[in-house]
Motif scaffolding. Structure first.
Motif, mmCIF file in Angstrom:
data_model
loop_
_atom_site.group_PDB
_atom_site.id
_atom_site.type_symbol
_atom_site.label_atom_id
_atom_site.label_comp_id
_atom_site.label_asym_id
_atom_site.label_seq_id
_atom_site.Cartn_x
_atom_site.Cartn_y
_atom_site.Cartn_z
ATOM 1 N N THR A 193 34.308 -17.017 -38.502
ATOM 2 C CA THR A 193 33.607 -15.769 -38.042
ATOM 3 C C THR A 193 34.175 -14.855 -39.253
ATOM 4 O O THR A 193 35.131 -15.042 -39.998
ATOM 5 N N GLY A 194 33.523 -13.704 -39.387
ATOM 6 C CA GLY A 194 33.757 -12.519 -40.278
ATOM 7 C C GLY A 194 32.866 -11.456 -40.013
ATOM 8 O O GLY A 194 32.304 -10.953 -39.053
ATOM 9 N N SER A 195 32.634 -10.676 -41.039
ATOM 10 C CA SER A 195 32.145 -9.471 -41.080
ATOM 11 C C SER A 195 31.254 -9.117 -42.286
ATOM 12 O O SER A 195 30.688 -8.167 -42.563
ATOM 13 N N SER A 226 29.972 -11.581 -37.684
ATOM 14 C CA SER A 226 29.083 -12.659 -38.237
ATOM 15 C C SER A 226 29.671 -13.935 -37.856
ATOM 16 O O SER A 226 30.698 -14.326 -38.199
ATOM 17 N N VAL A 227 28.822 -15.122 -37.407
ATOM 18 C CA VAL A 227 29.479 -16.366 -37.203
ATOM 19 C C VAL A 227 28.555 -17.418 -37.872
ATOM 20 O O VAL A 227 27.279 -17.467 -38.265
ATOM 21 N N ALA A 228 29.122 -18.549 -38.245
ATOM 22 C CA ALA A 228 28.563 -19.696 -38.875
ATOM 23 C C ALA A 228 29.208 -20.896 -38.419
ATOM 24 O O ALA A 228 30.283 -20.870 -38.121
ATOM 25 N N ARG A 229 28.283 -22.163 -38.413
ATOM 26 C CA ARG A 229 29.078 -23.524 -38.269
ATOM 27 C C ARG A 229 28.783 -24.459 -39.278
ATOM 28 O O ARG A 229 27.668 -24.372 -39.934
ATOM 29 N N TRP A 230 29.432 -25.541 -39.569
ATOM 30 C CA TRP A 230 29.368 -26.228 -40.601
ATOM 31 C C TRP A 230 28.584 -27.562 -40.240
ATOM 32 O O TRP A 230 29.008 -28.027 -39.158
#
Length: 428
Positions: free
Chosen positions: A304-306, A398-402
Motif C-alpha cells: 500500500t502507498g500514496s 494505492s494498493v497492489a498485489r504481486w
C-alpha cells in the motif's frame, strides 16, 4: 486539478527503517545567501538543483537510490525536450553515507558552494542538515519522510505532504499522527479479522509494532504479536505460531532481509494468509529475487502507498516514466516518486521563469501547493499548518498485489479507495 484527500502513508519507509530517527541543529544563513546567485540570468544558464541520497548507508547500497534515479531520469528527459524556459537543469548529487555528519557536509556543499536553487527527492537515513536547509529557506521538494524532518521544518515539502505546523517541533508537541486506512481496507475488502504483527526485540522495531497493533485493535482486529531476536531470529517459530493462531493478515516491523526470511519460514510451515502486507520501499521489481525461496508467500504479497503503481503501464503518466527509465536494471515505487518530485520542482520553476527562478520564488510556489498530483502519479498532496491534529481524516491509498509472471497488479482506483479513519498519535 483533482482535489481529494490523501493518505499520510504512516506505514511508508519508517516501517522498513524501524524509525531510525535523529535530531540536529544548524546555524542560520544570511538572507542574501538564498537570493544571491540563484536567479537564472537571461542567458540560458543552467538551473542547479541538489539531490542528497544515503547511497552508501549501513542499510545497504540500493536501499535509498530509487528517488535519486527517478529524479535524474525526469531531468534528463526534461533537458532533452528543451529544459525549463530554455534552461537545462544541472543536477548535483551528494552521497551522505547515511550519517548525520555526512548529511551536514552535503547540505553545506550544495547550499553554500554549489548554490542550488532547491533540493529535490532527498532520501537520507539521518537528515541532520534539515534545520540548516530550513533556516537557509531553501525549498526541499518531494523528499522521502524517513524521519520526522518533513513534519518539523518549514521550507521542507515531503512527497506525501503534511498537516503539521512545521514550526521546529515534530508534528504537534512532538507527536506525529497516522491513520488506520490500511487495516480498514483489508477488513472491508478482504474480510481479514486476525492480524499478526512480527517485530524484532529491538526498541525501534518494537515501538513501531506497538503502533501497528494499536491501529489494528482500533479497527477491531484480533492481534497476534510475534517478536524475534534481532541477532538470532527464529522466524520459523514465529511463522508456526501465527499459523496455529489463524492469522489471515501479516504485517511487520522488519527490514527487507527479515521480510524475506519470514516469508521463507511461512512457506516451510505451510502458513497461508490472505495478505502479507509490505510497504512502499519494498514495492520493487526485485520480488522474484528477494523472495525466491518462498513462492506461496511471494504470491500473497500486498503493498500500500500514496502513488500510482509503477507496473500499471495502462496509465499514460506511468508509461512515460517507464519509457524514460527503461535503461535501469530494476524498477521501484521510490523511483516513480523521485520522478514525481522532479516534476513538482519543474512546475514550481516554470511558474517563476518570467520573474527569475530564485529559491524564494520556488519556495513561495511550494508553500501554496495544493492538490499537486504529478499528472495522476500521486494522490493529491496537501500542506496545511493545522493548530491541532485531526481526530479523524478521510484518507486514500494505492494498493497492489504481486503475481508471478504479471508483477504488481493494481487493486482498485487509488483516488476512490478512501476511508474516514481515526488518527493515532505516536512519538518519532
Amino acid at each position: 486539478m483533482r482535489r481529494r484527500r490523501r493518505s499520510r502513508a504512516a506505514e511508508g519507509a519508517a516501517a522498513t527503517l524501524l524509525l531510525l530517527l535523529s535530531a540536529a541543529c544548524g546555524s542560520r544563513l544570511p538572507e542574501s545567501d538564498f537570493e544571491h546567485a540563484t536567479t537564472t540570468p537571461r542567458a540560458a544558464a543552467p538551473i542547479r538543483v541538489g539531490v542528497i541520497t544515503s547511497t552508501t548507508s549501513p542499510v545497504g547500497g540500493a536501499a535509498f537510490t530509487g528517488p535519486r534515479d527517478g529524479a535524474v531520469a525526469y531531468f534528463d528527459t526534461l533537458d532533452a525536450r528543451g529544459g525549463i524556459a530554455g534552461h537545462r537543469v544541472e543536477v548535483r548529487l551528494c552521497d551522505d553515507g547515511g550519517s548525520g555528519v555526512g548529511n551536514n557536509t552535503c547540505v553545506h556543499r550544495l547550499l553554500d558552494e554549489d548554490k542550488v536553487v532547491a533540493l529535490v527527492a532527498t532520501t537520507s537515513l539521518d537528515y541532520a542538515g534539515a534545520p540548516r536547509v530550513s533556516h537557509a529557506r531553501v525549498p526541499d521538494i518531494g523528499g522521502q519522510p524517513i524521519g520526522p524532518a518533513y513534519d518539523t521544518w518549514p521550507h521542507l515539502y515531503g512527497i506525501y505532504g503534511s498537516l503539521a505546523p512545521r514550526d521546529g517541533t515534530p508534528g504537534w508537541d512532538g507527536e506525529l499522527y497516522g491513520g488506520t486506512e490500511v487495516y480498514r481496507y483489508f477488513k472491508r475488502e478482504h474480510g481479514a479479522r486476525t492480524a499478526a504483527v512480527v517485530s524484532y526485540n529491538q526498541p525501534a522495531s518494537a515501538s513501531y509494532a506497538r503502533l501497528v497493533e494499536r491501529g489494528l485493535k482500533a479497527e477491531g482486529y484480533r492481534v497476534v504479536s510475534e517478536q524475534v531476536d534481532f541477532a538470532l531470529p527464529n522466524f520459523r517459530a514465529a511463522a508456526a505460531d501465527l499459523k496455529a493462531r489463524g492469522a489471515d493478515l501479516v504485517l511487520d516491523a522488519l527490514d527487507t532481509h527479515g521480510n524475506a526470511q519470514l516469508c521463507e519460514a511461512m512457506d516451510q510451515v505451510g502458513a497461508r494468509v490472505t495478505a502479507k502486507v509490505t510497504n512502499v520501499q519494498n514495492w520493487t521489481s526485485t520480488v522474484p529475487e528477494d523472495y525466491k525461496n518462498s513462492p506461496a508467500c511471494r504470491n500473497a504479497l500486498w503493498v500500500t502507498g500514496s502513488s500510482r503503481n509503477f507496473d500499471d503501464t495502462s496509465d499514460p503518466a506511468v508509461r512515460e516514466f517507464r519509457e524514460a527509465t527503461k535503461g535501469l536494471p530494476t524498477h521501484s515505487q521510490w523511483q516513480l516518486e523521485g520522478w514525481a518530485a522532479a516534476e513538482w520542482f519543474t512546475e514550481a520553476a516554470r511558474s517563476c521563469a518570467a520573474s527569475g527562478i530564485t529559491r524564494a520564488c520556488v519556495d513561495a510556489f511550494m508553500d501554496r501547493s495544493e492538490g499537486f498530483d504529478a499528472g495522476g502519479l500521486l494522490i493529491p498532496v496537501r500542506f496545511e499548518r493545522l493548530a491541532a491534529p485531526p481526530k479523524t481524516r478521510r484518507t486514500c491509498l494505492s494498493v497492489a498485489r504481486w503475481r508471478d509472471g504479471r508483477g504488481w497488479i493494481t487493486q482498485g482506483d487509488m483516488d476512490r479507495t478512501c476511508f474516514d479513519v481515526p488518527q493515532l498519535a505516536y512519538t518519532p
